[in-house]
Every structure is written in C-alpha cells, then in structure tokens.
Write a protein that holds these residues in place. Structure first.
Motif, PDB file in Angstrom:
ATOM      1  N   LEU A 385      56.295 -32.011 -19.832  1.00 47.08           N
ATOM      2  CA  LEU A 385      56.018 -32.389 -21.820  1.00 47.08           C
ATOM      3  C   LEU A 385      56.807 -31.532 -22.292  1.00 47.08           C
ATOM      4  O   LEU A 385      57.260 -32.437 -23.091  1.00 47.08           O
ATOM      5  N   THR A 386      57.315 -30.770 -22.071  1.00 49.72           N
ATOM      6  CA  THR A 386      57.835 -30.098 -23.052  1.00 49.72           C
ATOM      7  C   THR A 386      59.108 -31.313 -23.402  1.00 49.72           C
ATOM      8  O   THR A 386      60.283 -30.836 -23.829  1.00 49.72           O
ATOM      9  N   LEU A 387      59.706 -31.346 -22.167  1.00 49.82           N
ATOM     10  CA  LEU A 387      61.002 -32.219 -22.189  1.00 49.82           C
ATOM     11  C   LEU A 387      61.045 -33.764 -22.902  1.00 49.82           C
ATOM     12  O   LEU A 387      62.035 -34.038 -23.832  1.00 49.82           O
ATOM     13  N   ILE A 388      59.570 -34.409 -23.241  1.00 48.60           N
ATOM     14  CA  ILE A 388      59.171 -35.649 -23.547  1.00 48.60           C
ATOM     15  C   ILE A 388      59.366 -35.745 -24.741  1.00 48.60           C
ATOM     16  O   ILE A 388      60.390 -35.725 -25.104  1.00 48.60           O
ATOM     17  N   PRO A 389      59.076 -33.959 -26.254  1.00 48.77           N
ATOM     18  CA  PRO A 389      59.365 -33.989 -27.319  1.00 48.77           C
ATOM     19  C   PRO A 389      60.540 -33.833 -27.624  1.00 48.77           C
ATOM     20  O   PRO A 389      61.270 -33.727 -28.614  1.00 48.77           O
ATOM     21  N   ILE A 390      61.550 -32.767 -26.916  1.00 51.06           N
ATOM     22  CA  ILE A 390      63.244 -32.370 -26.703  1.00 51.06           C
ATOM     23  C   ILE A 390      63.650 -33.636 -26.684  1.00 51.06           C
ATOM     24  O   ILE A 390      64.638 -33.697 -27.797  1.00 51.06           O
ATOM     25  N   SER A 391      63.551 -34.580 -26.055  1.00 47.48           N
ATOM     26  CA  SER A 391      64.121 -35.738 -25.604  1.00 47.48           C
ATOM     27  C   SER A 391      64.247 -36.922 -27.342  1.00 47.48           C
ATOM     28  O   SER A 391      65.013 -37.283 -26.998  1.00 47.48           O
TER      29      SER A 391
END
Length: 538
Positions: A385-391
């Motif tokens: 889930l952390t990767l979604i906002p980062i991307s």
C-alpha cells in the motif's frame, strides 16, 4: 491508448480480481447462496422454466441468471466456480460495450470510451461488486447493449439497430424484470433532444413494434412456463413484486434523498480527484454536444425515477455509474490542460496505510475498538500500500487522460490488495460450505431437518439438498422437537434458549453470531428451548 493495451488492462483487471475472489471469498449469504441454490434446485428437478427455492416457486426474479448457470453446468458439471465467473464475464462484456458506446457518441475521439470504461472498472465499489453472483452485472450488459443500439440507430437509421434495442431491452426484462425499463425508456423518449440534428425520425409505429419485440422475449418464457406454475406465481412475479418494490414494502424502504450522498461515494476514488470534477463540469456545461445530452438525460431521468421508488439499494446505481464514468472521460479529453503531481495527493493518501489510521480513529470516535482487527492485517500488504501513493506522486505531469489511466491502475491494485487482506479475515464467518455439507449428509440419512427462523436456501447448493428444509418459527419449532427426537435442529444462537450444556453436532461462527445444529432430543433432555430474538439481536 491502443486497442491492445485497453484489452490487456480490462482483461487483466477483471481477471485478477475474479481469481482473488474465487479462491479467497466464499459465497456470501444470503443473496449469493440463495441464487446458486435456486439454480441447483432447478437443475436437480430437471425443471428449467420455473425457478424453485426450498421446494417452492421462487417468484422474486426471472430465470435468465439461472439459465446462465445451467449453461455452464451443462458443459463443466455442477460446480461453484462457473456461477461465480458470470459476474466478471458480464463485466468484461459491459466494459467492451461501454467502450463501443463512447466511440459511437464521440467517433472523433475513440479514447473517451476506452478510458471511461476503465474508470468505471477502477471504481472501488464496481471492482468489488463485479465479482459477486448477482443479477446486476448481467443486467448492465443488456442495458449497455440497448444504449449502444439506440445510439447506432440514431446515427444510421438502420432497422437492425432498432431490432437490437428491442431485443436488448427484452433480455434486460428477462434478467431482472421491469427495472430494465427505468434505465432505457427515458433516453429513448428523449430521442429528438440528444440525437444528431439530421437523425432519422422516430416514428410512433416503430416504437410500437420495438415495444412488442421487447415484450416478446420474456413473453416467450412466460408462455412456456405457464403450464408449469400456478396463477399465484405469475401474479406475484408480474404484479406484486413490482408494486411492492416501488412502494418499499418488499424491503429496503428509504427516503427520496437516500441516493444523493451515494452519488459522491459510489465513484470513489474519482470523486477524490480534482481533475475528475473539472472534467465533469466541462461535460455538463457543454449541452451543444448532443452526446453529452444523451448522458445527462440517461443519468438524470433514471436518478429521478429511482429516487421516487420506495425500495432503494446501492447497486441500483451501477448503470448510472457506468454513464458517469463516460461523462468524466469526456471532460478529461482536453489537450489544453495538464495534471500535476499535487492533483494526485488526495487519492494517493486515501490508498495508503494512512487510511487504516483514519479507520481506527473513526471507530474510536464511534466507541468501537478496531485495533484487534487491524492487527490481523499482514505487514506485506502495508508495504504494498505504501508503493501506491509513491508511484502516483512520482509520476510526471501529464495530460488528464494518461493521469486517469494511471489512477485507474492504482485503484485496481489497491482493490486487489484489499481483497487479499479482507477476504481471509471474513471467510470464516461467512463460509457455509461445511455447514451445508453436514445438513446434506444428515438429510441423505433420512433425518428431518428444521431451520429456526428465516431460511433462504443457505444450505441447498452446498449440501446438494434434494428435500426442502423445514422452516419454523421458534414457537412452532418447540412443538416439532417434541415430536421428532432424532431430527436435526439448525438455529443461530440468538434464537436458542440454552439450559445446562447441550452438545451441538455442529457449530461455527456465523456473521456476528454462532450457527449451531442439535439433535432435537439433546435440547429436550437439557431443558433447552427456542425463543424470539430481542430487537437488538437482529
């Protein structure tokens, strides 16, 4: 976006969500278990014209969904996986039809339909709901086909499209009844307002034979089924069901304004994204574009009718959500403006682990401690889930169309992760496969089985039951257990008055309660009995 890229994203999105649901989510009582049981009873009886539930005529829905189940079973044998693929396959068909509809409404911009269809799939509610064994996704496919045929008829005047409109409308009636008219007739009646200026005239005679064609599709089934069911069945199916749903007596009575907040919640995450609102404003503000008029009259008139109907459900808005996605896509197809990173901030935060903190705080404010449930969330899901906002936040500024595709992909990823987390947690309290299997084995031994309360076919398919389950109120069940000491009593804990320590033959957690099965003599010997639940136990 090329045609090939669109298909890869559509099939990939629908397919991944369907596979996750198929392996991790059980059939959810009472709706999904009821519908598959109706299909099983028809199959077991060899009676494919009239639906049955627990040995009686099932007059709540027409038979099209059950026929789709039977069609698959005829090839693969009786199983659970085929019925559960009907929703995703219907969704895939609906996406293709929506893409074609957008391409026909705006032939100079075929990307509107492609992006609009993906935005529809990327809505959280649709991503989850389309995996369910329900009537709504097959209904959407018939409605989208009717819309496409109507628009094609307006642009070409060819009779085959009018025939297609009538047949599609008839199929919608066969899937879910008169509600299909709500989504199609208003836009047909407003034909002259949204059709091209040079469109062929819509003659009253044409309307007559289209109506006859639409009625002929369910009419053929009714004529064939007439000799296999009672007059009371047809009266309930054709009159009582419709009138009681309109009045709200059938269930789910809600005020006229109940849908209004859902118009914002249902399209999440798109209503969290500022460019979507700007795109919607551009679409609604340009009534010179007659294609925009089609969307406005189809959504506005349908919403008005649904708001006036007493019975209301969230999924009644699914066809409107499909058109809403096309409206958003139409407004986003403007090369004159760009989407920057800060526009992604709100949806990025909502699709991040921060959402879990918000849920905990909201639960605390409501007096509910959710920390134990949150503790079951695996760490790997938080990392993903952390990767979604980062991307999303690292994506470079782009045109609105490319940004919408990125957000749709992120939303589908978010929903897939949510399914992987949620379904294993809820499965133990909703999976009735083992309970149904136990009931089926006891019934096969010749034991009579009663269900205390409102039985809705929860065990029929899982147990491959060939005899009805006796449904009794607690008062009548008290008399029954005295007369059938070896009988199997199935009840939820809320309807039991337990004394001593009666030993259940079977028990499991079920929703917020416990499902128990006792030998009747066991309840009698311990002085246990049955009761009506209190109001706060329902």
């Amino acid at each position: 976006m090329s045609h090939r890229q669109w298909w890869l994203m559509a099939i990939g999105g629908v397919g991944i969500l369907a596979i996750i649901s198929l392996f991790l989510r059980p059939l959810i009582p009472v709706d999904e278990t009821r519908y598959i049981t109706v299909a099983w009873e028809m199959w077991d009886r060899g009676q494919f014209l009239v639906p049955y539930l627990n040995g009686e005529f099932y007059d709540h829905k027409p038979p099209a969904l059950f026929w789709l189940i039977h069609a698959g079973w005829a090839i693969t044998g009786v199983n659970e996986w085929w019925p559960r693929l009907i929703g995703p396959l219907s969704t895939l068909l609906s996406l293709w039809l929506l893409m074609r509809l957008g391409s026909r409404l705006w032939p100079e911009r075929p990307g509107i339909g492609r992006v609009g269809a993906l935005m529809f799939l990327g809505s959280w509610f649709i991503a989850f709901y389309q995996t369910a064994l329900r009537f709504d996704m097959p209904l959407l496919a018939t409605i989208a086909l009717a819309w496409l045929c109507l628009v094609n008829a307006a642009h070409t005047g060819l009779k085959r499209y009018w025939v297609g409109f009538g047949v599609a409308l008839g199929l919608g009636l066969l899937v879910k009844g008169p509600v299909a008219l709500v989504y199609t007739l208003p836009v047909a009646f407003a034909f002259r307002w949204w059709a091209p200026v040079d469109a062929p005239k819509f003659a009253p005679a044409s309307a007559t034979w289209i109506a006859l064609l639409a009625l002929a599709v369910p009419g053929l089934w009714l004529a064939a089924a007439w000799w296999h069911a009672s007059e009371a069945y047809f009266s309930k199916l054709l009159l009582d069901q419709t009138l009681n749903r309109v009045s709200g007596e059938m269930g789910h009575p809600r005020p006229w304004y109940w849908y209004l907040p859902l118009l914002v919640l249902l399209p999440f995450p798109w209503t969290l994204w500022w460019p979507a609102w700007r795109g919607l404003g551009k679409t609604l503000g340009n009534m010179e574009d007659r294609a925009n008029r089609f969307l406005v009259v189809a959504m506005g008139a349908t919403l008005l009718i649904l708001s006036l109907v007493g019975g209301k459900q969230v999924h009644y808005l699914i066809p409107l959500s499909a058109l809403f996605s096309l409206a958003l896509s139409r407004g986003l197809h403007d090369p004159r403006w760009r989407v920057s990173r800060h526009h992604m901030l709100v949806p990025a935060l909502v699709m991040s682990p921060l959402l879990i903190m918000v849920i905990i705080l909201a639960g605390k404010a409501a007096g509910v401690d959710l920390r134990a449930g949150i503790a079951e969330i695996p760490l790997w899901s938080l990392a993903l889930l952390t990767l979604i906002p980062i991307s999303l936040m690292l994506s470079p500024p782009s045109d609105p169309v490319l940004a919408a595709r990125r957000l749709a992909a992120a939303s589908l990823t978010f929903c897939a992760i949510a399914m992987l987390v949620i379904y294993p947690i809820v499965r133990p309290v909703y999976d009735l496969a083992a309970a149904g299997d136990y009931v089926g084995r006891q019934q096969a031994r010749g034991r009579p089985v009663i269900y205390v309360g409102n039985y809705q076919g929860e065990f029929g398919f899982f147990g491959r039951l060939r005899q009805p389950v006796i449904e009794l109120s607690p008062e009548l069940a008290e008399r029954w257990i005295d007369q059938h000491p070896d009988g199997l009593v199935v009840s939820r804990l809320k309807r039991l008055r337990l004394e001593g320590e009666p030993r259940p033959e079977y028990q499991q957690r079920y929703k917020s309660d416990t499902l128990l099965m006792f030998r009747a003599a066991e309840l009698v010997s311990t002085g246990s009995g049955l009761r009506e639940p209190t109001s706060n136990e329902y």
